[in-house]
Design an enzyme around this catalytic site. Structure first.
Site, PDB file in Angstrom:
ATOM      1  N   HIS A  23      -4.697  33.802  58.228  1.00 45.05           N
ATOM      2  CA  HIS A  23      -6.021  33.361  57.769  1.00 45.05           C
ATOM      3  C   HIS A  23      -6.967  32.966  58.886  1.00 45.05           C
ATOM      4  O   HIS A  23      -8.091  32.553  58.599  1.00 45.05           O
ATOM      5  CB  HIS A  23      -5.885  32.176  56.816  1.00 45.05           C
ATOM      6  CG  HIS A  23      -5.400  32.548  55.457  1.00 45.05           C
ATOM      7  ND1 HIS A  23      -6.247  32.932  54.442  1.00 45.05           N
ATOM      8  CD2 HIS A  23      -4.157  32.617  54.940  1.00 45.05           C
ATOM      9  CE1 HIS A  23      -5.541  33.199  53.356  1.00 45.05           C
ATOM     10  NE2 HIS A  23      -4.263  33.021  53.636  1.00 45.05           N
TER      11      HIS A  23
ATOM     12  N   LYS B  55     -19.406  24.716  51.297  1.00 46.22           N
ATOM     13  CA  LYS B  55     -18.123  25.132  51.864  1.00 46.22           C
ATOM     14  C   LYS B  55     -17.681  24.015  52.789  1.00 46.22           C
ATOM     15  O   LYS B  55     -18.453  23.090  53.061  1.00 46.22           O
ATOM     16  CB  LYS B  55     -18.285  26.440  52.653  1.00 46.22           C
ATOM     17  CG  LYS B  55     -19.447  26.402  53.684  1.00 46.22           C
ATOM     18  CD  LYS B  55     -19.609  27.726  54.420  1.00 46.22           C
ATOM     19  CE  LYS B  55     -20.228  28.802  53.576  1.00 46.22           C
ATOM     20  NZ  LYS B  55     -19.454  30.031  53.570  1.00 46.22           N
TER      21      LYS B  55
HETATM   22  C1  LIG Z   1     -14.500  29.352  47.051  1.00 45.94           C
HETATM   23  C2  LIG Z   1     -14.335  27.970  47.498  1.00 45.94           C
HETATM   24  C3  LIG Z   1     -14.225  27.683  48.858  1.00 45.94           C
HETATM   25  C4  LIG Z   1     -14.303  28.751  49.925  1.00 45.94           C
HETATM   26  O1  LIG Z   1     -15.651  28.894  50.327  1.00 45.94           O
HETATM   27  P1  LIG Z   1     -16.056  29.679  51.656  1.00 45.94           P
HETATM   28  O2  LIG Z   1     -17.522  29.761  51.543  1.00 45.94           O
HETATM   29  O3  LIG Z   1     -15.397  31.017  51.568  1.00 45.94           O
HETATM   30  O4  LIG Z   1     -15.592  28.874  52.798  1.00 45.94           O
HETATM   31  C5  LIG Z   1     -14.090  26.362  49.240  1.00 45.94           C
HETATM   32  N1  LIG Z   1     -14.047  25.366  48.343  1.00 45.94           N
HETATM   33  C6  LIG Z   1     -14.163  25.603  47.022  1.00 45.94           C
HETATM   34  C7  LIG Z   1     -14.133  24.463  46.075  1.00 45.94           C
HETATM   35  C8  LIG Z   1     -14.299  26.910  46.550  1.00 45.94           C
HETATM   36  O5  LIG Z   1     -14.394  27.130  45.234  1.00 45.94           O
END
Ligand SMILES: *Cc1c(COP(=O)(O)O)cnc(C)c1O
Length: 793
Positions: free
Chosen positions: A343, A533
């Site tokens: 990842h 995020k």
């Molecule tokens: C989808 C999701 C993420 C991932 O978001 P990114 O923009 O890909 O980093 C993180 N937290 C939650 C609660 C999510 O639903």
């Protein structure tokens, strides 16, 4: 349904309808639904058992599942009945749903991916178990105090958890420390400490209830929960210390996103859940199929990142020490059973453990790692690799303090190593795994991430789902790629207006939520520009904030211009030890305080930091977004899945050529997306050839002014030097290349404004986004894993 709920309320919750509080109704609703889930669960298990089928085991330290009531109800098509049943007692289903706590057993994308995968596995009727830890507190709850992040324990189990089933019969002993005794061919590990792992199962319902799989989370117990002799002798606390030690193992999820927490407790957690899971898998195999040699035909074990990579050594230990297989045969079985998903490429985020710690905690596994390393290095020498390559391949890092490299262990112990987006997979071959890739060519493959369209379209955005259904029928509910039929309607003005009305209704809902939560009034007719995020420097919330400041300056200098009103929405948690990330949260809140209180911009600009971003917040925010910010430094975001959720809900993306953004661009087209900034290759070249952020900042009027106003305390008059260090970091080194990308980002934002003013063009782009991102369904991702890695049908 109504009768059943009332009966359940009485007999299982112990209340009648007059005495019942909302929480009692919530429990009654879940128990009622659960009864139907259990029927399908038992039927699924029996079917797999009879078919003697292969099972998938998904090992992950994180499962960010969020709430389950709506998910189970919707996948079983019982939402209508439930709404009516509750309404008969004057209850609103939405309010009852709000009583369910979020199961926040993950940090961000990696944990949410595991949750989407579990749902898709059940949807595709693949027999699967998810394995993880039942954290008592999970991810911290974030509060914002005076603009600063405050971390509080998440007490998601305070009212019990009606979804889970204790399985006390599934108990395993997990050892730590002690010594290894060899006598002839037999090796015995006598651990100094033994903790019991107990299974707690949660059913995972697939779409249309086709299959119900199991999420098995481990909880920890002392073998002797109380030392009665000590207790009776008056040592009331000491008598309980073993149980407290066990409890501490499953207390919290380390709030680290992409760097190892480093604590011994973290390694203990990793081994605890890996060992219990591997023991469970081998026990089940032996019970159903007898010979452990057939394990690769009946079990596929996927390691979600390196957190469970010690499972490779644990499987080797069981096969050799407990089942008597020769080392080389066990190694062959292990490799054919295990596969690993990478990842991150960030070197600081590649897990490694100090060798002395590893040896002290897991002496037998240390020996096994050395033995595996012997085999691997022999293969490397025979392949004629250079000494430098061999050193890079070694499972032991010999530079300075010796460390065990968990990614190398996972790579060596797997038949498949996958990246999570096309660019990321290519970079894996060129950077972190260059040498392992040379030794084992063909092992690395790509599986671009996906998200489940049930949670991320159907359940979170019923208005849009209804409109799509009216337009193209309901085939897309079973196959998200059928959303493509919307392309034929992209220029349809009437549909465009209805899409807009749906978006506006979602924005009104979010505006109300923001008002209730924070007391800030936002205008639903403004553009909702969203970046939610984890807070991390590579994700560049700071780039967005600096552009916000630049925009604010321009709006005040040129009030005569035709500005597009914007609401800038931020949200996300910072790892508790990550100083700069916490400072970025404070900066967002300081900018918000200043901008929102400035009558000269009024409704033209508002800044909102939504506290405690989690799955339930995401389900509210994403359907209400107009613009999705995916602006990481190119080459640093492995995939991103937030980007997919936004596009699926009709937001337009402003983003860099990074992670899955590139593949989204290939599908929605550059007319419908705002791409800016350096490519991954250009970022690498700039780093190589000397990069001078100060010169760039001084050469860009808007950027220079914004950086200096932040640095000089315009937004932090109470502590003018608060952000000076953060801004100095940009001027002096700017590792994440904000300065290099600023002008093209600002230009892309003005192109966004231009498109916004042309309402018809914006609506067409929104439709094009929805229509062309069905490929990012996790059903497609899981189908690829099943075909290419797991060999299951
Ligand atoms: C989808 C999701 C993420 C991932 O978001 P990114 O923009 O890909 O980093 C993180 N937290 C939650 C609660 C999510 O639903």
């Amino acid at each position: 349904m109504e009768e059943r709920i009332v009966s359940v309320l009485k007999h299982r919750v112990g209340k009648n309808e007059h005495a019942a509080k909302p929480h009692d109704w919530y429990n009654a609703a879940v128990y009622t639904l659960r009864d139907q889930v259990i029927d399908a669960w038992i039927e699924s298990t029996t079917r797999t058992h009879e078919a003697k089928g292969k099972r998938v085991y998904y090992l992950s330290l994180e499962f960010l599942i969020g709430r389950l009531l709506r998910d189970a109800m919707s996948n079983l098509d019982l939402t209508g009945e439930m709404t009516a049943a509750l309404a008969a007692h004057g209850l609103d289903l939405a309010a009852i749903e709000e009583l369910e706590p979020d199961a926040a057993l993950g940090n961000g994308g990696l944990g949410r991916l595991a949750a989407c995968f579990m749902e898709s596995l059940a949807t595709l009727d693949i027999p699967a178990y998810g394995y993880g830890i039942r954290y008592v507190n999970g991810m911290f709850r974030q509060r914002i105090d005076e603009g600063w992040q405050v971390e509080l324990p998440e007490t998601w189990l305070a009212h019990g958890n009606p979804w889970e089933f204790d399985r006390p019969e599934s108990a395993y002993e997990v050892g730590f420390g002690g010594e290894v005794v060899s006598e002839g061919d037999t090796v015995t590990w006598n651990p100094a400490e033994v903790i019991e792992a107990n299974a707690v199962d949660t059913p995972v319902v697939g779409w249309r209830g086709k299959r119900v799989n199991t999420l098995r989370l481990w909880t920890a117990n002392a073998i002797d929960p109380i030392r009665l002799d000590a207790f009776n002798a008056g040592d009331h606390i000491g008598a309980l210390s073993a149980q407290m030690r066990a409890d501490s193992l499953v207390r919290v999820l380390y709030p680290a996103d992409s760097s190892p927490a480093g604590q011994e407790l973290r390694l203990r957690q990793e081994f605890f859940f890996s060992s219990a899971s591997i023991q469970d898998i081998v026990r089940r195999h032996a019970q159903y199929h007898g010979d452990v040699r057939t394990l690769p035909e009946k079990a596929a074990i996927q390691l979600n990142d390196t957190h469970p990579s010690v499972a490779v050594a644990e499987l080797m230990r069981l096969l050799t020490d407990e089942h008597g297989l020769a080392f080389v045969e066990a190694w062959d079985i292990t490799r054919r059973t295990v596969s690993y998903t990478n990842h991150t490429l960030l070197p600081e985020a590649l897990e490694s453990w100090p060798q002395p710690l590893f040896e002290r905690l897991l002496p037998r596994h240390m020996q096994i790692v050395y033995a595996i390393n012997g085999l691997v290095l022999k293969e490397a020498r025979e392949a004629g690799l250079s000494p430098e390559s061999i050193a890079a391949i070694s499972l032991i890092d010999e530079h300075g303090e010796r460390r065990v490299r968990m990614a190398n262990l996972a790579f060596a112990g797997s038949h498949s190593v996958n990246g999570v987006a096309a660019l990321h997979t290519e970079l894996m071959k060129e950077t972190v795994f260059k040498d392992l890739h040379a030794l084992y060519p063909g092992r690395i493959n790509n599986k671009t991430n996906g998200v489940t369209p049930r949670r991320w379209l159907q359940q979170c955005n019923p208005r849009l789902t209804g409109l799509i259904r009216e337009t193209i029928g309901d085939g897309f509910l079973d196959d998200a790629e059928k959303l493509e039929a919307l392309n034929a309607h992209a220029g349809d003005a009437a549909l465009g207006e209805r899409i807009d009305a749906v978006k506006r209704a979602n924005k009104v809902d979010l505006a109300k939520h923001i008002k209730d939560l924070m007391g800030i009034t936002v205008n639903p007719d403004a553009m909702f520009d969203v970046q939610v995020k984890r807070i991390h420097e590579y994700k560049r919330q700071l780039l967005n904030l600096i552009e916000t400041v630049a925009l604010y300056d321009e709006m005040r200098s040129h009030p005569e211009r035709d500005w597009v009103p914007r609401v800038k929405i931020f949200g996300g948690k910072a790892a508790s030890s990550y100083h700069n990330a916490k400072l970025i949260i404070k900066l967002a809140n300081d900018i918000a305080r200043r901008v929102n209180g400035d009558p000269s911009v009024g409704d033209l600009l508002k800044v909102v930091f939504v506290p405690n971003y989690n799955v339930s917040q995401a389900e509210r925010i994403i359907p209400a977004a107009d613009l999705s910010e995916q602006i990481s430094t190119a080459g640093m975001e492995a995939s991103g899945t937030g980007n997919m959720k936004f596009a699926l809900n009709g937001a337009l993306t402003i983003g860099t050529l990074d992670g899955a953004n590139i593949e989204i661009l290939e599908r929605v087209g550059d007319d419908n997306m705002f791409i800016f900034g350096l490519t991954a290759e250009e970022v690498a070249a700039r780093r190589e050839n000397g990069y001078d952020p100060r010169a760039i900042i001084e050469g860009s009027r808007e950027l220079c002014q914004a950086v200096h106003s932040i640095a000089s305390g315009v937004f932090s008059p109470d502590d003018p030097g608060r952000f000076a260090g953060l801004m100095d970091g940009l001027l002096d080194s700017d590792w994440f290349m904000l300065a290099a990308d600023f002008d093209s980002y600002a230009a892309a934002q003005r192109a966004v404004d231009e498109r916004w003013r042309n309402r018809a063009a914006w609506r067409t782009s929104a439709i094009r986004n929805i229509a062309n991102v069905g490929w990012f369904s996790s059903d497609r991702t899981i189908a690829e894993y099943a075909r290419d890695i797991w060999n299951v049908t």
